[in-house]
Design a protein around this motif. Structure first.
Motif, PDB file in Angstrom:
ATOM      1  N   VAL A  28      -0.294  15.422  -0.701  1.00 44.50           N
ATOM      2  CA  VAL A  28      -0.249  14.653  -1.941  1.00 44.50           C
ATOM      3  C   VAL A  28      -0.073  13.201  -1.545  1.00 44.50           C
ATOM      4  N   LYS A  33       1.457  11.008  -7.939  1.00 43.03           N
ATOM      5  CA  LYS A  33       0.432  12.061  -7.838  1.00 43.03           C
ATOM      6  C   LYS A  33       1.076  13.440  -7.799  1.00 43.03           C
ATOM      7  N   SER A  37       0.213  16.286 -10.301  1.00 41.12           N
ATOM      8  CA  SER A  37      -0.207  17.572  -9.743  1.00 41.12           C
ATOM      9  C   SER A  37       0.659  18.712 -10.257  1.00 41.12           C
ATOM     10  N   ALA A  83      -5.746  23.685  -9.133  1.00 40.09           N
ATOM     11  CA  ALA A  83      -5.053  22.431  -9.435  1.00 40.09           C
ATOM     12  C   ALA A  83      -5.420  21.353  -8.423  1.00 40.09           C
ATOM     13  N   ALA A  84      -5.502  21.717  -7.147  1.00 44.12           N
ATOM     14  CA  ALA A  84      -5.866  20.731  -6.114  1.00 44.12           C
ATOM     15  C   ALA A  84      -7.287  20.218  -6.308  1.00 44.12           C
ATOM     16  N   VAL A  87      -7.130  17.431  -9.286  1.00 41.96           N
ATOM     17  CA  VAL A  87      -6.361  16.194  -9.160  1.00 41.96           C
ATOM     18  C   VAL A  87      -6.780  15.459  -7.895  1.00 41.96           C
ATOM     19  N   PHE A  90      -4.553  15.106  -4.362  1.00 39.38           N
ATOM     20  CA  PHE A  90      -3.865  16.370  -4.088  1.00 39.38           C
ATOM     21  C   PHE A  90      -4.883  17.254  -3.385  1.00 39.38           C
TER      22      PHE A  90
END
Length: 119
Positions: A28, A33, A37, A83-84, A87, A90
């Motif tokens: 991250v 962030k 995240s 999720a990664a 964003v 991330f």
């Protein structure tokens, strides 16, 4: 209700920041962030987890629930990977392996923090 949500967000972001210090391949860029995240990870988990639980329902029944922990772990790794991918800032350095190891590390670190918070 709002206080519990804020505590969960703070614990998730803190856990994510701590996991980035471990050699698991989760990165991250900054603290802001990490908070973004953590929020996205919570939203993804709320949306994706029920869908994936439905997908894993039949294998869970076939194995008589013996592998339910494994399926839950895989669902967590998939949520982390999604999720990664959403964003910027991330990243999972080694792809699915970072997602798997990162999900395990995130779970352990979050549970440890919750153990201290509830004292």
């Amino acid at each position: 209700m709002l206080v519990e949500l804020l505590i969960a967000w703070l614990v998730s972001a803190s856990s994510l920041l701590l996991v980035t210090k471990l050699p698991v391949g989760v990165e991250v860029d900054s603290t802001p962030k990490a908070f973004i995240s953590a929020a996205v990870l919570g939203i993804v988990a709320a949306v994706v987890n029920p869908i994936l639980k439905a997908v894993f329902f039949i294998p869970n029944v076939v194995t008589f629930g013996l592998l339910s922990g494994v399926f839950t772990f895989i669902i967590g790794a998939i949520s982390l990977a999604v999720a990664a991918s959403l964003v910027s800032g991330f990243r999972l350095r080694a792809g699915i392996w970072s997602a798997l190891i990162g999900a395990l590390a995130l779970s352990v670190v979050s549970n440890l923090i919750y153990g201290f918070v509830s004292l």
